[in-house]
Design an enzyme around this catalytic site. Structure first.
Site, PDB file in Angstrom:
ATOM      1  N   PHE A 132     -63.190  53.563  97.841  1.00 40.48           N
ATOM      2  CA  PHE A 132     -62.071  54.149  98.596  1.00 40.48           C
ATOM      3  C   PHE A 132     -61.737  55.486  97.963  1.00 40.48           C
ATOM      4  O   PHE A 132     -61.246  55.541  96.829  1.00 40.48           O
ATOM      5  CB  PHE A 132     -60.907  53.174  98.478  1.00 40.48           C
ATOM      6  CG  PHE A 132     -59.649  53.540  99.220  1.00 40.48           C
ATOM      7  CD1 PHE A 132     -59.426  53.095 100.523  1.00 40.48           C
ATOM      8  CD2 PHE A 132     -58.652  54.274  98.598  1.00 40.48           C
ATOM      9  CE1 PHE A 132     -58.242  53.387 101.193  1.00 40.48           C
ATOM     10  CE2 PHE A 132     -57.459  54.572  99.263  1.00 40.48           C
ATOM     11  CZ  PHE A 132     -57.261  54.117 100.554  1.00 40.48           C
ATOM     12  N   GLY A 133     -62.033  56.564  98.672  1.00 45.25           N
ATOM     13  CA  GLY A 133     -61.872  57.887  98.086  1.00 45.25           C
ATOM     14  C   GLY A 133     -60.665  58.618  98.639  1.00 45.25           C
ATOM     15  O   GLY A 133     -60.729  59.207  99.730  1.00 45.25           O
ATOM     16  N   PRO A 137     -60.049  65.965  92.513  1.00 41.90           N
ATOM     17  CA  PRO A 137     -59.875  66.554  91.172  1.00 41.90           C
ATOM     18  C   PRO A 137     -58.512  67.234  91.022  1.00 41.90           C
ATOM     19  O   PRO A 137     -57.894  67.143  89.971  1.00 41.90           O
ATOM     20  CB  PRO A 137     -61.020  67.572  91.082  1.00 41.90           C
ATOM     21  CG  PRO A 137     -62.074  67.045  92.007  1.00 41.90           C
ATOM     22  CD  PRO A 137     -61.340  66.349  93.121  1.00 41.90           C
ATOM     23  N   LEU A 341     -51.027  40.421  65.728  1.00 45.29           N
ATOM     24  CA  LEU A 341     -52.380  40.145  65.206  1.00 45.29           C
ATOM     25  C   LEU A 341     -52.767  41.070  64.053  1.00 45.29           C
ATOM     26  O   LEU A 341     -53.874  40.954  63.512  1.00 45.29           O
ATOM     27  CB  LEU A 341     -53.429  40.251  66.327  1.00 45.29           C
ATOM     28  CG  LEU A 341     -53.741  38.903  66.988  1.00 45.29           C
ATOM     29  CD1 LEU A 341     -52.609  38.489  67.921  1.00 45.29           C
ATOM     30  CD2 LEU A 341     -55.061  38.935  67.734  1.00 45.29           C
ATOM     31  N   GLU A 366     -53.175  53.664  91.649  1.00 44.07           N
ATOM     32  CA  GLU A 366     -52.411  53.053  92.762  1.00 44.07           C
ATOM     33  C   GLU A 366     -50.943  53.470  92.698  1.00 44.07           C
ATOM     34  O   GLU A 366     -50.048  52.664  92.934  1.00 44.07           O
ATOM     35  CB  GLU A 366     -52.501  51.522  92.706  1.00 44.07           C
ATOM     36  CG  GLU A 366     -53.889  50.994  92.553  1.00 44.07           C
ATOM     37  CD  GLU A 366     -54.590  50.871  93.891  1.00 44.07           C
ATOM     38  OE1 GLU A 366     -53.939  51.067  94.922  1.00 44.07           O
ATOM     39  OE2 GLU A 366     -55.802  50.617  93.867  1.00 44.07           O
TER      40      GLU A 366
HETATM   41  C1  LIG Z   1     -59.779  54.011  86.101  1.00 44.81           C
HETATM   42  C2  LIG Z   1     -59.236  54.627  87.341  1.00 44.81           C
HETATM   43  C3  LIG Z   1     -59.673  54.205  88.592  1.00 44.81           C
HETATM   44  C4  LIG Z   1     -59.193  54.821  89.746  1.00 44.81           C
HETATM   45  N1  LIG Z   1     -59.681  54.415  90.986  1.00 44.81           N
HETATM   46  C5  LIG Z   1     -59.329  55.115  92.104  1.00 44.81           C
HETATM   47  C6  LIG Z   1     -59.922  54.801  93.378  1.00 44.81           C
HETATM   48  O1  LIG Z   1     -60.707  53.849  93.511  1.00 44.81           O
HETATM   49  N2  LIG Z   1     -59.625  55.573  94.451  1.00 44.81           N
HETATM   50  C7  LIG Z   1     -58.747  56.645  94.366  1.00 44.81           C
HETATM   51  O2  LIG Z   1     -58.531  57.305  95.373  1.00 44.81           O
HETATM   52  N3  LIG Z   1     -58.156  56.957  93.163  1.00 44.81           N
HETATM   53  C8  LIG Z   1     -58.431  56.215  92.050  1.00 44.81           C
HETATM   54  N4  LIG Z   1     -57.856  56.536  90.824  1.00 44.81           N
HETATM   55  C9  LIG Z   1     -56.985  57.707  90.739  1.00 44.81           C
HETATM   56  C10 LIG Z   1     -55.517  57.374  90.597  1.00 44.81           C
HETATM   57  O3  LIG Z   1     -55.003  56.798  91.752  1.00 44.81           O
HETATM   58  C11 LIG Z   1     -54.797  58.651  90.176  1.00 44.81           C
HETATM   59  O4  LIG Z   1     -55.181  58.920  88.845  1.00 44.81           O
HETATM   60  C12 LIG Z   1     -53.293  58.567  90.286  1.00 44.81           C
HETATM   61  O5  LIG Z   1     -52.884  58.576  91.632  1.00 44.81           O
HETATM   62  C13 LIG Z   1     -52.585  59.722  89.558  1.00 44.81           C
HETATM   63  O6  LIG Z   1     -53.118  60.949  89.902  1.00 44.81           O
HETATM   64  P1  LIG Z   1     -53.574  61.998  88.763  1.00 44.81           P
HETATM   65  O7  LIG Z   1     -54.399  61.265  87.762  1.00 44.81           O
HETATM   66  O8  LIG Z   1     -54.185  63.144  89.460  1.00 44.81           O
HETATM   67  O9  LIG Z   1     -52.247  62.396  88.043  1.00 44.81           O
HETATM   68  P2  LIG Z   1     -51.200  63.530  88.515  1.00 44.81           P
HETATM   69  O10 LIG Z   1     -50.838  63.307  89.950  1.00 44.81           O
HETATM   70  O11 LIG Z   1     -51.703  64.856  88.095  1.00 44.81           O
HETATM   71  O12 LIG Z   1     -49.933  63.125  87.635  1.00 44.81           O
HETATM   72  C14 LIG Z   1     -49.864  63.403  86.230  1.00 44.81           C
HETATM   73  C15 LIG Z   1     -48.502  62.955  85.718  1.00 44.81           C
HETATM   74  O13 LIG Z   1     -47.466  63.654  86.428  1.00 44.81           O
HETATM   75  C16 LIG Z   1     -46.590  62.726  87.040  1.00 44.81           C
HETATM   76  N5  LIG Z   1     -46.103  63.253  88.321  1.00 44.81           N
HETATM   77  C17 LIG Z   1     -46.830  63.727  89.364  1.00 44.81           C
HETATM   78  N6  LIG Z   1     -46.021  64.074  90.361  1.00 44.81           N
HETATM   79  C18 LIG Z   1     -44.754  63.803  89.964  1.00 44.81           C
HETATM   80  C19 LIG Z   1     -43.466  63.927  90.553  1.00 44.81           C
HETATM   81  N7  LIG Z   1     -43.301  64.385  91.807  1.00 44.81           N
HETATM   82  N8  LIG Z   1     -42.385  63.563  89.833  1.00 44.81           N
HETATM   83  C20 LIG Z   1     -42.523  63.064  88.571  1.00 44.81           C
HETATM   84  N9  LIG Z   1     -43.717  62.918  87.952  1.00 44.81           N
HETATM   85  C21 LIG Z   1     -44.807  63.276  88.638  1.00 44.81           C
HETATM   86  C22 LIG Z   1     -47.399  61.469  87.244  1.00 44.81           C
HETATM   87  O14 LIG Z   1     -46.573  60.321  87.382  1.00 44.81           O
HETATM   88  C23 LIG Z   1     -48.229  61.463  85.966  1.00 44.81           C
HETATM   89  O15 LIG Z   1     -47.478  60.929  84.916  1.00 44.81           O
HETATM   90  C24 LIG Z   1     -58.266  55.875  89.656  1.00 44.81           C
HETATM   91  C25 LIG Z   1     -57.782  56.264  88.396  1.00 44.81           C
HETATM   92  C26 LIG Z   1     -58.248  55.644  87.257  1.00 44.81           C
HETATM   93  C27 LIG Z   1     -57.728  56.081  85.917  1.00 44.81           C
END
Ligand SMILES: Cc1cc2nc3c(=O)[nH]c(=O)nc-3n(C[C@H](O)[C@H](O)[C@H](O)COP(=O)(O)OP(=O)(O)OC[C@H]3O[C@@H](n4cnc5c(N)ncnc54)[C@H](O)[C@@H]3O)c2cc1C
Length: 387
Positions: A132-133, A137, A341, A366
């Site tokens: 699910f994409g 980036p 532990l 999520e």
């Molecule tokens: C192991 C793993 C598996 C994943 N699998 C999937 C998948 O299958 N499909 C998919 O689509 N995605 C997937 N993801 C992506 C995941 O859903 C995103 O990483 C997540 O939505 C956060 O986006 P970001 O990492 O770009 O962080 P950012 O959006 O850049 O956020 C960075 C920080 O800023 C905070 N922030 C952002 N906006 C606000 C705001 N308005 N107010 C306050 N704080 C804010 C966030 O809470 C976070 O703490 C996966 C991620 C991981 C780590």
């Protein structure tokens, strides 16, 4: 769970069928996951396809969906399965969540009859893997700003862009890709062997190492008109899929926390310092009591949300309450168990640090904990602070 941890006697409030499903999944995790998971984690390699087929045999893939070879189980039964899987490892619950609640649900809810017939039965058995994409980036918490584009070319669609952090992408047969069109966000069912699609594994993850994660590049990917999910109109479609998957996380996080606490109870009652078991120190008992209270609160919350879901009354912000609380508390429990532990807490011979590291991802994916706070805040105040 050990009887001592069921402080509130929740077990009898499950039906016989729910207990039976839970026990079958627990046995599978004991037999098939626990003996190997520390190695999978350390090596960053997991036999995901093989496991998917085994999960499929038990009806765990798309378990809460009906028809097309899916088991049609209740939301509570699905939640209990997630709890047992994540007691093994969050990566395995992620495999099942992404397959069933993200990829399969998107097809089941928004796909054409042909798309459902083509993909759902083979995904239910684990023969075909889906991903699910949504995340890109440069766009995670704010998917409305996505830049992946789908443009019409005659009857065809042409997709260009990139998706990042996509669970199962490197092993997937089909990807549900969300892209911007002239009419707004739409979903596309993309066979991963389509020319122009490349899926590359993300390495050096320090979390969810027993789960395959990748990035997907879409370079002028030409798809026939019928690759579009016809019923998926706008961003609310992928968000509804996320609500499904987050519901499983509400239960799963409790499983990881339970495994940490069970391990810690066994350890603290047998390890002796200063001539008495660690569990005999008041400071240790205070930690154990606080953690056990949070655990049963998390279980009650999950069960309550599950009963609401089975009554078709579960709202997205209620799932946010569950995900926010249960993942945050599970992570706190894992970290606290780690202290009990001592040095063994950092060893892969015990599951605790692995769960704690995994839960860092679960806290973020999520919808991050901050985004769920904002969802709850919006419900409380009527003011959206983020959209
Ligand atoms: C192991 C793993 C598996 C994943 N699998 C999937 C998948 O299958 N499909 C998919 O689509 N995605 C997937 N993801 C992506 C995941 O859903 C995103 O990483 C997540 O939505 C956060 O986006 P970001 O990492 O770009 O962080 P950012 O959006 O850049 O956020 C960075 C920080 O800023 C905070 N922030 C952002 N906006 C606000 C705001 N308005 N107010 C306050 N704080 C804010 C966030 O809470 C976070 O703490 C996966 C991620 C991981 C780590």
């Amino acid at each position: 769970m050990t009887a001592a941890l069921d402080l509130l006697d929740l077990d009898p409030s499950l039906t016989d069928e729910e207990r039976q499903i839970r026990d079958v999944v627990r046995q599978l995790v004991d037999d098939r996951v626990r003996p190997h998971v520390a190695d999978w984690y350390e090596q960053g390699q997991v036999p995901a396809r093989e496991l998917a087929r085994e999960f499929g045999k038990l009806g765990l893939l798309g378990m809460h969906l009906t028809g097309y070879g899916c088991a049609g189980a209740s939301a509570v039964a699905y939640g209990l399965a997630c709890q047992e899987l994540e007691a093994g490892d969050s990566g395995l619950r992620s495999l099942v969540s992404v397959q069933g609640s993200l990829a399969m649900y998107a097809i089941w809810r928004y796909g054409s009859e042909e798309q459902k017939q083509r993909w759902l039965p083979s995904m239910a058995t684990g023969e075909a893997i889906g991903c699910f994409g949504l995340t890109e980036p440069d766009h995670g918490s704010d998917p409305a700003s996505m830049t992946t584009r789908a443009r019409r070319d005659g009857d065809d669609w042409v997709l260009t862009g990139a998706k990042m952090w996509i669970t199962n992408a490197p092993i997937a047969d089909a990807a549900v890709i969300w892209a911007r069109t002239d009419e707004g966000v739409r979903g596309f069912l993309v066979p991963v062997d389509t020319p122009g699609v490349t899926a590359r594994e993300i390495r050096r993850k320090m979390s969810l190492r027993a789960s395959v994660t990748g990035e997907i590049a879409l370079d002028d990917v030409r798809l026939p008109a019928d690759a579009q999910l016809p019923e998926a109109i706008g961003l609310k479609a992928p968000l509804s899929c996320l609500t499904e998957a987050r519901y499983g996380i509400v239960w799963g996080a409790v499983g990881a926390a339970r495994d940490c606490l069970e391990t810690t109870l066994a350890y603290a009652t047998t390890r002796t310092q200063f001539g008495r078991p660690l569990a005999g120190f008041q400071l240790t008992q205070a930690k154990l009591a606080d953690m056990a209270v949070e655990l049963v609160k998390g279980q009650l919350l999950a069960l309550h949300l599950g009963r609401l879901a089975d009554a078709h009354r579960l709202r997205p912000e209620q799932v946010s309450v569950g995900k926010l609380n249960n993942v945050r508390e599970a992570l706190a429990i894992a970290r606290q168990c780690r202290t009990i532990l001592g040095a063994n807490g950092v060893s892969g011979e015990y599951p605790i640090m692995r769960h704690a590291n995994n839960l860092e991802s679960v806290l973020t994916y999520e919808g991050t904990s901050e985004i769920h706070q904002l969802v709850v805040g919006q419900r409380l105040t009527g003011i959206s602070a983020f959209a």
